[in-house]
Write a protein that holds these residues in place. Sequence first.
Motif, PDB file in Angstrom:
ATOM      1  N   GLY A 115      -8.984   3.017   4.136  1.00  0.00           N
ATOM      2  CA  GLY A 115      -9.750   4.248   4.276  1.00  0.00           C
ATOM      3  C   GLY A 115     -10.003   4.582   5.737  1.00  0.00           C
ATOM      4  N   ARG A 125       0.834  -1.193   0.000  1.00  0.00           N
ATOM      5  CA  ARG A 125       0.000   0.000   0.000  1.00  0.00           C
ATOM      6  C   ARG A 125       0.873   1.249   0.000  1.00  0.00           C
ATOM      7  N   HIS A 183       0.879   3.970  -2.945  1.00  0.00           N
ATOM      8  CA  HIS A 183       0.094   5.172  -2.693  1.00  0.00           C
ATOM      9  C   HIS A 183       0.785   6.211  -1.822  1.00  0.00           C
ATOM     10  N   ASP A 186     -12.451  -5.984   2.618  1.00  0.00           N
ATOM     11  CA  ASP A 186     -11.503  -5.578   1.571  1.00  0.00           C
ATOM     12  C   ASP A 186     -10.542  -4.530   2.106  1.00  0.00           C
ATOM     13  N   TRP A 187      -9.370  -4.495   1.490  1.00  0.00           N
ATOM     14  CA  TRP A 187      -8.312  -3.614   1.959  1.00  0.00           C
ATOM     15  C   TRP A 187      -8.640  -2.144   1.729  1.00  0.00           C
ATOM     16  N   GLN A 188      -9.381  -1.827   0.673  1.00  0.00           N
ATOM     17  CA  GLN A 188      -9.686  -0.421   0.412  1.00  0.00           C
ATOM     18  C   GLN A 188     -10.446   0.188   1.587  1.00  0.00           C
ATOM     19  N   ASP A 202      -4.816 -10.161  -2.776  1.00  0.00           N
ATOM     20  CA  ASP A 202      -5.217 -10.294  -4.177  1.00  0.00           C
ATOM     21  C   ASP A 202      -5.173 -11.761  -4.591  1.00  0.00           C
TER      22      ASP A 202
END
Length: 426
Positions: A408, A43, A47, A402-404, A228
């Motif tokens: 967040g 991550r 990002h 989920d990782w998103q 993933d």
Amino acid sequence: MKGALPVGRAEYPICLDVTRLLSRVGRGALTGVDRVEYAYLNRCLRHHPDTRYICRTTRGYLLLGRDGGSCLSDILDGRLPLGRADRLSRAYGKARNPRHRAEAMLRPHATARCLAGRISTMLRAQFRDQTVYLNVGHSNLSLRMLAAVSAHPDMRMAVLVHDVIPLDYPDFVVPGQTQGFAAMMKRVCMQADLIIANSHDTRARLTSHAAGWGGLPDIAVAHLGLPDPVAFGPLPPGFDPGHPSFLALGTIEPRKNHALLLDVWDDLAETLPANRVPHLHLVGNRGWRSEDLLARLDDHSLNGTCIFEHGALPDTQVRSLMAAASGLLFPSLAEGFGLPPAEALREGCVPFCSDLPVLREVLGDSVIYLDPRDAYSWSATIKQRIVDSLPVPDPSKARLPDWQAHFGTVEAALAALWQDRQEGRS
């Protein structure tokens, strides 16, 4: 600073501790906690390009930039083969040790390095801007490291807590671990600015223990995500696609409750014709405090015919097993989160799980819950499953973590932490 965590007009870079991942090089498939630190590493690489990475090595600390973080990720992924250990490691007979070889590959990427006793000095010299020290692997949470971060005027500390199983279930861990873990968690509660809990259940359990420690920072709850998907690999030896088969995934140790599965297969062998006994595939390394269980497994009459022990398998083979199995058996007696059932759901494999609060929190009604101490109920349910008389939830309708969403929540909590500090100073 591009890629850092934004808060209003200010931005704060990250210092991610990757000590656990370095320690896992060459030790086989990543464990659940390893995968979380690996997800954070990637991550940050994708990002937050200005992230720096700190790791405790066998000879002190290394501070790495993006190139060093990428090198570690490539080593773990197998994209970069291990090189030669350095001269000192070779002189001490560590030439073949994977960790020493990985450390030799990372040292040229170091932007700073120091002996363990100089970590506070290095942090003060290298971090002049407000920075988040982020530790998500339950490693390197030593008295010295936490004290160095806490004493730094421009660093804030966030720690992800995966579970407090050594405190709740001391019989499940190696002797002495409970005392060391308790001391570590107390340090975290007293010195961290933010704790990230992987579930509400973990938060409640940690809060209960911290009541006697005299302090507890803000806690943000963020469910973990799934890794993933990988490619499908070959099915392991002994797997018969035409025969009902079940998968149990996890280290063979008391908490995972493999003893119940052997009891179940004893019952199935006694009550079903020999050619109808389903197959059980055990995937995971042999662990601790399991001598009697392992002896029983080695001597079991079904070993090699209906029960197959594979050790740790690559993710590609695990995915194929999940997709082909009649179900995932997860009779664990305690969990901090429990990723395997969620991974099984993604592959369309029905999980049969212990009825634990954290699993209900994360998985809802998408799995079949059973009493982890009642072998009869597991045996009866498996019999129903192999004759297709068991109503099962539709895995395709499961709401998977989920990782998103996780990131967040975490990044918002970190931003709020810094905002609170700014408001406190204004």
